[in-house]
Design a protein around this motif. Structure first.
Motif, PDB file in Angstrom:
ATOM      1  N   PHE A   1      -3.542   0.464  -3.632  1.00 31.65           N
ATOM      2  CA  PHE A   1      -3.099  -0.928  -3.595  1.00 31.65           C
ATOM      3  C   PHE A   1      -2.854  -1.418  -5.021  1.00 31.65           C
ATOM      4  O   PHE A   1      -3.248  -0.757  -5.987  1.00 31.65           O
ATOM      5  CB  PHE A   1      -4.179  -1.812  -2.950  1.00 31.65           C
ATOM      6  CG  PHE A   1      -4.537  -1.443  -1.535  1.00 31.65           C
ATOM      7  CD1 PHE A   1      -3.861  -2.022  -0.469  1.00 31.65           C
ATOM      8  CD2 PHE A   1      -5.546  -0.528  -1.263  1.00 31.65           C
ATOM      9  CE1 PHE A   1      -4.199  -1.697   0.844  1.00 31.65           C
ATOM     10  CE2 PHE A   1      -5.886  -0.194   0.041  1.00 31.65           C
ATOM     11  CZ  PHE A   1      -5.200  -0.777   1.095  1.00 31.65           C
TER      12      PHE A   1
ATOM     13  N   ALA B   1       0.816  -1.219   0.000  1.00 31.38           N
ATOM     14  CA  ALA B   1       0.000   0.000   0.000  1.00 31.38           C
ATOM     15  C   ALA B   1       0.850   1.271   0.000  1.00 31.38           C
ATOM     16  O   ALA B   1       1.863   1.367   0.680  1.00 31.38           O
ATOM     17  CB  ALA B   1      -0.935   0.005   1.197  1.00 31.38           C
TER      18      ALA B   1
ATOM     19  N   HIS C   1      -6.110  -5.840  -5.865  1.00 33.63           N
ATOM     20  CA  HIS C   1      -6.356  -5.844  -4.416  1.00 33.63           C
ATOM     21  C   HIS C   1      -7.780  -6.257  -4.072  1.00 33.63           C
ATOM     22  O   HIS C   1      -7.995  -7.070  -3.183  1.00 33.63           O
ATOM     23  CB  HIS C   1      -6.088  -4.453  -3.847  1.00 33.63           C
ATOM     24  CG  HIS C   1      -6.521  -4.292  -2.414  1.00 33.63           C
ATOM     25  ND1 HIS C   1      -5.787  -4.781  -1.357  1.00 33.63           N
ATOM     26  CD2 HIS C   1      -7.623  -3.704  -1.866  1.00 33.63           C
ATOM     27  CE1 HIS C   1      -6.411  -4.506  -0.222  1.00 33.63           C
ATOM     28  NE2 HIS C   1      -7.519  -3.859  -0.497  1.00 33.63           N
TER      29      HIS C   1
END
Length: 216
Positions: free
Chosen positions: A98, A21, A102
């Motif tokens: 992300f 992230a 994700h």
């Protein structure tokens, strides 16, 4: 919340987020603070956000927004989650980004995909599918060089398929298990050759994610 408080908040937040992230604070249409993760969206402090960015959706709705963002030559594709915040009395956005797949990691992936060939519909196990293509506003997937038309878009599929499927281009998704080799053409653009001989281009916006995913 002042920018110093925002920086402190982001630092704490990063400790709880996965390493992939990235976190940013945006106000007045510009990045005020950015901490890249393993999936770096290549944001730069002071840089303006794109007109189609998730940031604008958050400011418009004044609520949390989750959205897949298509990258370009200067930025990577990502799955973003944006939150409205106040930074120095200005409406801003806390953006957590992300890798593109994700969202699919938190859903049970599909095990088969049903497609149409001529006048019949065929359920095909997804591990048998070599690649998926968007062509003339239709989606096609391939098994043993036979094309089947799907009702889903590529955007829908990349969120539903197992993680051995990889988005490599705005028009292509490939099954990693069917990749024979990865090479470059005369312009140094990345190419993926499948075991059935099909050669697919890789767009620059996906190249960084592909290298990280495949480990090279």
């Amino acid at each position: 919340m002042g920018i110093d408080a925002a920086v402190q908040y982001v630092s704490i937040l990063k400790e709880w987020l996965p390493r992939e992230a990235s976190v940013a604070v945006i106000a007045n249409g510009r990045y005020l603070y950015y901490v890249p993760g393993m999936h770096d969206i290549r944001a730069v402090v002071g840089q303006s956000v794109d007109a189609n960015s998730i940031v604008h959706d958050v400011l418009k709705k004044k609520s949390k927004v989750e959205k897949y963002m298509q990258g370009d030559e200067n930025s990577s594709s990502y799955y973003g989650i944006g939150y409205p915040v106040i930074v120095d009395d200005i409406e801003g956005v806390l953006l957590v980004s992300f890798p593109p797949n994700h969202h699919s990691l938190y859903k049970e992936p599909m095990t088969f995909l049903t497609g149409r060939n001529e006048d019949c519909w065929h359920p095909i196990a997804v591990d048998k599918i070599s690649h998926i293509e968007s062509l003339q506003k239709k989606t096609w997937f391939y098994k043993n060089d036979i094309a089947y038309q799907s009702m889903y878009t590529l955007k829908d599929l990349i969120e539903k398929l197992p993680d051995f499927f990889l988005r490599i281009h705005r028009s292509y998704i490939v099954n990693i298990q069917h990749i024979l080799e990865i090479s470059r053409d005369f312009s140094s653009n990345m190419l993926i050759t499948l075991k059935n001989g099909t050669v697919l281009p890789v767009s620059q916006s996906y190249s960084t994610h592909i290298r990280k995913k495949l480990g090279f």
